[in-house]
Design a protein around this motif. Structure first.
Motif, mmCIF file in Angstrom:
data_model
loop_
_atom_site.group_PDB
_atom_site.id
_atom_site.type_symbol
_atom_site.label_atom_id
_atom_site.label_comp_id
_atom_site.label_asym_id
_atom_site.label_seq_id
_atom_site.Cartn_x
_atom_site.Cartn_y
_atom_site.Cartn_z
ATOM 1 N N MET A 251 0.843 -1.186 0.000
ATOM 2 C CA MET A 251 0.000 0.000 0.000
ATOM 3 C C MET A 251 0.880 1.238 0.000
ATOM 4 N N LEU B 192 -7.326 1.816 4.651
ATOM 5 C CA LEU B 192 -6.305 0.782 4.813
ATOM 6 C C LEU B 192 -5.035 1.318 5.450
ATOM 7 N N ASN B 193 -4.581 2.497 5.004
ATOM 8 C CA ASN B 193 -3.282 3.017 5.436
ATOM 9 C C ASN B 193 -3.371 4.012 6.581
ATOM 10 N N TYR C 5 -3.565 0.941 11.005
ATOM 11 C CA TYR C 5 -3.579 -0.439 10.526
ATOM 12 C C TYR C 5 -5.022 -0.831 10.195
ATOM 13 N N GLY C 6 -5.412 -0.569 8.958
ATOM 14 C CA GLY C 6 -6.776 -0.829 8.538
ATOM 15 C C GLY C 6 -6.959 -2.106 7.753
ATOM 16 N N GLU C 7 -5.917 -2.956 7.708
ATOM 17 C CA GLU C 7 -6.009 -4.150 6.868
ATOM 18 C C GLU C 7 -7.061 -5.155 7.308
ATOM 19 N N ASN D 261 -10.023 -4.587 7.807
ATOM 20 C CA ASN D 261 -11.285 -4.265 7.163
ATOM 21 C C ASN D 261 -11.434 -4.917 5.792
ATOM 22 N N LEU D 262 -10.392 -5.618 5.345
ATOM 23 C CA LEU D 262 -10.444 -6.380 4.098
ATOM 24 C C LEU D 262 -10.627 -7.855 4.405
ATOM 25 N N TRP E 162 -7.029 -9.124 0.941
ATOM 26 C CA TRP E 162 -5.723 -8.736 1.449
ATOM 27 C C TRP E 162 -4.607 -9.454 0.689
ATOM 28 N N LYS F 245 -3.180 -8.087 -2.533
ATOM 29 C CA LYS F 245 -2.262 -6.951 -2.488
ATOM 30 C C LYS F 245 -0.797 -7.381 -2.416
#
Length: 407
Positions: free
Chosen positions: A190, A378-379, A382-384, A386-387, A392, A395
């Protein structure tokens, strides 16, 4: 051309030769034999010389970095090859099945000098050296969490690079995550909130308590790509997963609940961000980034005008954009009944202290409700989480490669 130095073995004269364009090592092997006749008065000596040529693909003082070192034998079989840098580090490698070629497992780093010693199966040996050109630009990185730390079950590994990374697959191949319990996970790329290149590794599900995690970033000699520069060192870090804790925040009902090992520990009345505008809170799964204690909060620094500028106790950062959980005694009239803050999750001094003392960096905050301005990016911290895991994994620059091993 490489410098060639003479190496003499006991009772075996060694001749070294050079050929333009390669570092050529020649070991002259001498076999001597003798015997007596039955009468004891006759003696014969058998002597033969055989020249063994060994070439190296990298030569001179400005050799190209980023390529493996290859040593090739013209005749016979290689017995061993040692390649050592000026700091005493070694490049490991493998000899081919036919014994003709040795190739290093890793590439030659920029701005480094190397010494080579090769031995063949006849007892001959020879030496050479070369140096690589210094990098025009050097790339470095920062790692989270800190080395030897203990973190919560939602903490990802996160790497932010000083300069852009265009060769993402080449970089990702050199990142090795090892876990004590074979945790499944994946890297994902990201753009960091700062605008820099970033790659995170998160498990498929939240970590299991007690898991030990190690990252080896074997990047020395890897090219980041245009405008990024070369990496000139390796990195290693590790952490342990601590208590199984989870914080659930219900924006619509104005409650914060702390769970440990699946059991409710504390149910707290709170007031979150004022809905309907920029002061609303983010919803989604986020991760406690830092326990910052007593800090100055100025609404102008997060684009909210001059609505407040005050010292705030028990501050727990949840996003880069300035969303915290903290003590907010000035807002006590709304705890448990309405969301009237400037975006943060506010509690009484006593409740905020309890949460602050209980939580670990890396604990997940799962924030739900309609009184929000959207889902955390996401950025933005730490919003990962939410995927979905499949989204994820997509990516990663290495399709189908999770990059993890167990002990």
């Amino acid at each position: 051309m490489s410098r060639i130095r003479r190496h003499t073995l006991p009772r075996r004269p060694v001749r070294l030769a050079a050929i333009t364009g390669t570092a050529l090592l020649a070991a002259a092997l001498t076999a001597c034999g003798g015997g007596n006749s039955s009468s004891g008065d006759a003696k014969s000596d058998l002597k033969s010389d055989k020249k063994t040529e060994i070439s190296v693909n990298l030569t001179g003082k400005q050799a190209k970095a980023g390529e493996p070192v290859k040593v090739t034998l013209a005749d016979g079989r290689l017995q061993s090859v040692t390649v050592t840098d000026a700091k005493g580090g070694k490049l490991d490698g493998k000899i081919s099945a036919d014994g003709k070629t040795w190739t290093s497992d890793r590439v030659a780093a920029p701005g480094a000098s190397y010494a080579i010693e090769a031995k063949d199966d006849k007892g001959g040996s020879a030496k050479a050296d070369f140096a690589t050109a210094a990098p025009e630009k050097e790339n470095k990185l920062s790692l989270a969490p800190g080395k030897d730390s203990t973190v919560g079950i939602g903490q990802p590994l996160s790497i932010v690079f000083d300069h852009p990374v265009k060769n993402k697959a080449a970089v990702e191949k050199q990142l090795k995550v090892t876990t004590s319990d074979n945790t499944e996970g994946s890297w994902g790329w990201m753009e960091d909130y700062s605008g820099k290149s970033r790659i995170d590794w998160r498990p498929k599900d939240y970590w299991k308590p007690g898991t030990k995690v190690t990252l080896e970033a074997n990047l020395n000699g890897v090219d980041s790509g245009p405008s990024g520069g070369w990496f000139t060192k390796d990195y290693k870090t590790g952490f342990t997963v601590g208590k199984n804790q989870l914080i659930k925040v219900d924006l619509d009902n104005h409650r914060l609940k702390l769970f440990r090992d699946g059991q409710l520990v504390k149910d707290i009345a709170m007031s979150a961000g004022t809905p309907g505008g920029d002061k609303a809170s983010w919803r989604g799964k986020t991760v406690l980034m830092a326990k910052e204690g007593t800090i100055n909060m100025n609404s102008e620094t997060v684009g909210l005008g001059s609505s407040y500028n005050k010292m705030v106790d028990y501050s727990m950062r949840l996003t880069w954009s300035g969303m915290y959980a903290h003590a907010a005694p000035w807002n006590s009239g709304y705890f448990g009944s309405a969301n009237k803050s400037s975006g943060c999750i506010g509690m009484s001094d006593a409740d905020a202290k309890f949460v602050y003392d209980s939580v670990q960096v890396g604990d997940p905050f799962e924030i739900t409700g309609d009184d929000a301005k959207g889902t955390q990016a996401l950025n933005n911290g730490y919003g990962e989480w939410n995927l979905s895991y499949d989204a994820w994994k997509a990516k990663s620059a290495l399709t189908g490669n999770t990059g993890t091993t167990g002990n």
